[in-house]
Design a protein around this motif. Sequence first.
Motif, PDB file in Angstrom:
ATOM      1  N   GLY A  35     -23.043   3.286 -42.480  1.00  0.00           N
ATOM      2  CA  GLY A  35     -21.647   3.380 -42.898  1.00  0.00           C
ATOM      3  C   GLY A  35     -21.268   4.795 -43.274  1.00  0.00           C
ATOM      4  N   PHE A  36     -22.135   5.457 -44.034  1.00  0.00           N
ATOM      5  CA  PHE A  36     -21.899   6.859 -44.392  1.00  0.00           C
ATOM      6  C   PHE A  36     -21.902   7.743 -43.152  1.00  0.00           C
ATOM      7  CE2 PHE A  36     -23.982  10.984 -45.264  1.00  0.00           C
ATOM      8  CZ  PHE A  36     -22.933  11.590 -45.944  1.00  0.00           C
ATOM      9  N   PHE A  37     -22.832   7.491 -42.247  1.00  0.00           N
ATOM     10  CA  PHE A  37     -22.936   8.274 -41.019  1.00  0.00           C
ATOM     11  C   PHE A  37     -21.637   8.205 -40.215  1.00  0.00           C
ATOM     12  CE2 PHE A  37     -23.892   8.155 -36.414  1.00  0.00           C
ATOM     13  CZ  PHE A  37     -24.340   9.458 -36.251  1.00  0.00           C
ATOM     14  N   MET A  38     -21.107   6.992 -40.017  1.00  0.00           N
ATOM     15  CA  MET A  38     -19.882   6.830 -39.229  1.00  0.00           C
ATOM     16  C   MET A  38     -18.696   7.474 -39.929  1.00  0.00           C
ATOM     17  SD  MET A  38     -18.819   5.765 -36.368  1.00  0.00           S
ATOM     18  CE  MET A  38     -17.405   6.813 -36.143  1.00  0.00           C
ATOM     19  N   PHE A  39     -18.644   7.372 -41.253  1.00  0.00           N
ATOM     20  CA  PHE A  39     -17.556   7.986 -42.014  1.00  0.00           C
ATOM     21  C   PHE A  39     -17.587   9.501 -41.865  1.00  0.00           C
ATOM     22  CE2 PHE A  39     -15.943   9.620 -46.188  1.00  0.00           C
ATOM     23  CZ  PHE A  39     -14.605   9.275 -45.998  1.00  0.00           C
ATOM     24  N   ALA A  40     -18.785  10.089 -41.908  1.00  0.00           N
ATOM     25  CA  ALA A  40     -18.921  11.538 -41.751  1.00  0.00           C
ATOM     26  C   ALA A  40     -18.464  11.990 -40.367  1.00  0.00           C
ATOM     27  CB  ALA A  40     -20.373  11.951 -41.996  1.00  0.00           C
ATOM     28  N   VAL A  41     -18.852  11.242 -39.339  1.00  0.00           N
ATOM     29  CA  VAL A  41     -18.440  11.564 -37.970  1.00  0.00           C
ATOM     30  C   VAL A  41     -16.915  11.461 -37.844  1.00  0.00           C
ATOM     31  CG1 VAL A  41     -18.551  10.827 -35.555  1.00  0.00           C
ATOM     32  CG2 VAL A  41     -20.631  10.886 -36.933  1.00  0.00           C
ATOM     33  N   ALA A  42     -16.349  10.406 -38.425  1.00  0.00           N
ATOM     34  CA  ALA A  42     -14.900  10.207 -38.354  1.00  0.00           C
ATOM     35  C   ALA A  42     -14.143  11.331 -39.057  1.00  0.00           C
ATOM     36  CB  ALA A  42     -14.533   8.857 -38.975  1.00  0.00           C
ATOM     37  N   LEU A  43     -14.655  11.784 -40.206  1.00  0.00           N
ATOM     38  CA  LEU A  43     -14.013  12.896 -40.913  1.00  0.00           C
ATOM     39  C   LEU A  43     -14.047  14.170 -40.082  1.00  0.00           C
ATOM     40  CD1 LEU A  43     -15.128  12.601 -44.662  1.00  0.00           C
ATOM     41  CD2 LEU A  43     -12.881  12.119 -43.676  1.00  0.00           C
ATOM     42  N   PHE A  67     -10.575  15.932 -39.215  1.00  0.00           N
ATOM     43  CA  PHE A  67     -10.256  17.267 -39.724  1.00  0.00           C
ATOM     44  C   PHE A  67     -10.575  18.377 -38.721  1.00  0.00           C
ATOM     45  CE2 PHE A  67     -11.112  15.303 -44.100  1.00  0.00           C
ATOM     46  CZ  PHE A  67      -9.754  15.044 -44.307  1.00  0.00           C
ATOM     47  N   LYS A  68     -11.114  17.969 -37.552  1.00  0.00           N
ATOM     48  CA  LYS A  68     -11.464  18.928 -36.499  1.00  0.00           C
ATOM     49  C   LYS A  68     -12.422  20.009 -37.019  1.00  0.00           C
ATOM     50  CE  LYS A  68      -7.185  18.276 -33.874  1.00  0.00           C
ATOM     51  NZ  LYS A  68      -6.732  17.126 -34.684  1.00  0.00           N
ATOM     52  N   ILE A  69     -13.523  19.546 -37.608  1.00  0.00           N
ATOM     53  CA  ILE A  69     -14.548  20.452 -38.128  1.00  0.00           C
ATOM     54  C   ILE A  69     -15.870  20.183 -37.424  1.00  0.00           C
ATOM     55  CG2 ILE A  69     -13.506  20.831 -40.397  1.00  0.00           C
ATOM     56  CD1 ILE A  69     -15.269  18.623 -41.508  1.00  0.00           C
ATOM     57  N   ASN A  70     -16.701  21.210 -37.370  1.00  0.00           N
ATOM     58  CA  ASN A  70     -18.002  21.109 -36.709  1.00  0.00           C
ATOM     59  C   ASN A  70     -19.071  20.714 -37.731  1.00  0.00           C
ATOM     60  OD1 ASN A  70     -20.431  21.466 -35.382  1.00  0.00           O
ATOM     61  ND2 ASN A  70     -19.806  23.324 -34.326  1.00  0.00           N
ATOM     62  N   ILE A  71     -19.623  19.514 -37.575  1.00  0.00           N
ATOM     63  CA  ILE A  71     -20.707  19.079 -38.461  1.00  0.00           C
ATOM     64  C   ILE A  71     -21.914  18.643 -37.628  1.00  0.00           C
ATOM     65  CG2 ILE A  71     -19.176  18.402 -40.365  1.00  0.00           C
ATOM     66  CD1 ILE A  71     -19.783  15.449 -39.434  1.00  0.00           C
ATOM     67  N   ASN A  72     -22.144  19.349 -36.525  1.00  0.00           N
ATOM     68  CA  ASN A  72     -23.260  18.978 -35.641  1.00  0.00           C
ATOM     69  C   ASN A  72     -24.592  18.956 -36.383  1.00  0.00           C
ATOM     70  OD1 ASN A  72     -21.539  18.718 -33.484  1.00  0.00           O
ATOM     71  ND2 ASN A  72     -21.893  20.776 -32.687  1.00  0.00           N
ATOM     72  N   GLY A  73     -24.787  19.913 -37.278  1.00  0.00           N
ATOM     73  CA  GLY A  73     -26.022  19.950 -38.058  1.00  0.00           C
ATOM     74  C   GLY A  73     -26.165  18.733 -38.947  1.00  0.00           C
ATOM     75  N   THR A  74     -25.051  18.332 -39.587  1.00  0.00           N
ATOM     76  CA  THR A  74     -25.066  17.142 -40.449  1.00  0.00           C
ATOM     77  C   THR A  74     -25.341  15.886 -39.635  1.00  0.00           C
ATOM     78  OG1 THR A  74     -23.468  18.175 -41.953  1.00  0.00           O
ATOM     79  CG2 THR A  74     -23.729  15.785 -42.101  1.00  0.00           C
ATOM     80  N   ILE A  75     -24.720  15.790 -38.456  1.00  0.00           N
ATOM     81  CA  ILE A  75     -24.931  14.618 -37.597  1.00  0.00           C
ATOM     82  C   ILE A  75     -26.395  14.530 -37.159  1.00  0.00           C
ATOM     83  CG2 ILE A  75     -24.384  13.606 -35.351  1.00  0.00           C
ATOM     84  CD1 ILE A  75     -21.536  14.713 -35.704  1.00  0.00           C
ATOM     85  N   ALA A  76     -26.965  15.667 -36.771  1.00  0.00           N
ATOM     86  CA  ALA A  76     -28.384  15.691 -36.359  1.00  0.00           C
ATOM     87  C   ALA A  76     -29.280  15.273 -37.522  1.00  0.00           C
ATOM     88  CB  ALA A  76     -28.760  17.080 -35.865  1.00  0.00           C
ATOM     89  N   LEU A  77     -28.976  15.800 -38.724  1.00  0.00           N
ATOM     90  CA  LEU A  77     -29.763  15.457 -39.914  1.00  0.00           C
ATOM     91  C   LEU A  77     -29.646  13.975 -40.232  1.00  0.00           C
ATOM     92  CD1 LEU A  77     -31.517  16.344 -42.309  1.00  0.00           C
ATOM     93  CD2 LEU A  77     -29.399  16.892 -43.549  1.00  0.00           C
ATOM     94  N   MET A  78     -28.430  13.434 -40.125  1.00  0.00           N
ATOM     95  CA  MET A  78     -28.226  12.021 -40.411  1.00  0.00           C
ATOM     96  C   MET A  78     -28.963  11.122 -39.416  1.00  0.00           C
ATOM     97  SD  MET A  78     -26.728  11.143 -43.128  1.00  0.00           S
ATOM     98  CE  MET A  78     -26.557   9.425 -42.642  1.00  0.00           C
ATOM     99  N   CYS A  79     -29.027  11.531 -38.153  1.00  0.00           N
ATOM    100  CA  CYS A  79     -29.785  10.763 -37.151  1.00  0.00           C
ATOM    101  C   CYS A  79     -31.264  10.718 -37.525  1.00  0.00           C
ATOM    102  CB  CYS A  79     -29.609  11.375 -35.768  1.00  0.00           C
ATOM    103  SG  CYS A  79     -27.976  11.114 -35.043  1.00  0.00           S
ATOM    104  N   ILE A  80     -31.786  11.860 -37.996  1.00  0.00           N
ATOM    105  CA  ILE A  80     -33.187  11.916 -38.430  1.00  0.00           C
ATOM    106  C   ILE A  80     -33.396  11.021 -39.645  1.00  0.00           C
ATOM    107  CG2 ILE A  80     -34.969  13.426 -39.405  1.00  0.00           C
ATOM    108  CD1 ILE A  80     -33.736  15.705 -37.715  1.00  0.00           C
ATOM    109  N   ILE A  81     -32.438  11.079 -40.585  1.00  0.00           N
ATOM    110  CA  ILE A  81     -32.540  10.270 -41.804  1.00  0.00           C
ATOM    111  C   ILE A  81     -32.489   8.782 -41.480  1.00  0.00           C
ATOM    112  CG2 ILE A  81     -31.327   9.637 -43.935  1.00  0.00           C
ATOM    113  CD1 ILE A  81     -30.560  12.615 -44.210  1.00  0.00           C
ATOM    114  N   LEU A  82     -31.588   8.400 -40.575  1.00  0.00           N
ATOM    115  CA  LEU A  82     -31.506   6.986 -40.167  1.00  0.00           C
ATOM    116  C   LEU A  82     -32.828   6.516 -39.564  1.00  0.00           C
ATOM    117  CD1 LEU A  82     -27.912   6.883 -38.634  1.00  0.00           C
ATOM    118  CD2 LEU A  82     -28.727   5.446 -40.510  1.00  0.00           C
ATOM    119  N   GLY A  83     -33.415   7.367 -38.718  1.00  0.00           N
ATOM    120  CA  GLY A  83     -34.724   7.033 -38.142  1.00  0.00           C
ATOM    121  C   GLY A  83     -35.797   6.933 -39.205  1.00  0.00           C
TER     122      GLY A  83
END
Length: 201
Positions: A137-145, A149-165
């Motif tokens: 839920g947090f992951f999807m909310f971060a991606v949606a934000l 807001f048209k911001i680059n959070i590629n690093g956060t998304i990659a980190l969240m994928c690792i955390i989910l795993g």
Amino acid sequence: MDSILKSISFIFHPLLMPLLGVIFYFSKTPRFIPDPIIKAKLFSITILTIILPMLLYYLLKTLNKVHSVYLESTNERKLPLLLNCFIILLVLFRVLPQNEIPELYFFFIGILISTITCFILAVVKFKASIHMIAASGFFMFAVALAIHFKININGTIALMCIILGAIGTSRLHVKAHTVLELIIGFFVGLMPQIILLNYWM
């Protein structure tokens, strides 16, 4: 490795995810929000989504309604999940009303829907992973934000994928869940956030 995998379940506890979502929002939003309001919201969310559930857990344990913090059986899950629904409703009505910060309002609506779904699954004797529900839920909310807001959070998304795993691996390692319970938990957390995008994006 064994201790690391076990500690992941504590580090990324479901109780922390709503607060992390709020912190992430305030750190990324381009809107001006006065610091006193931000601090007041963070304080209130911390009290209601972390401190209060912990106090309620110890009360339930004293009353012998739950036996461990892991809520290992579906019967143990029902009352804590129901109480958490009321806590989220309190957040929605008193801390984050829709007309103030709609993104966070619908984030918590999504959390409420996920919690109700998890409660229903517990009633029918299915133990979906609450860790995966909260994290996805947090992951999807971060991606949606990021999109909103048209911001680059590629690093956060990659980190969240690792955390989910890592969370999934941890829950399997301690034999708390099956693969199916993790997958169902992932989608129970993810789908409400996706569905609610139409209301605030």
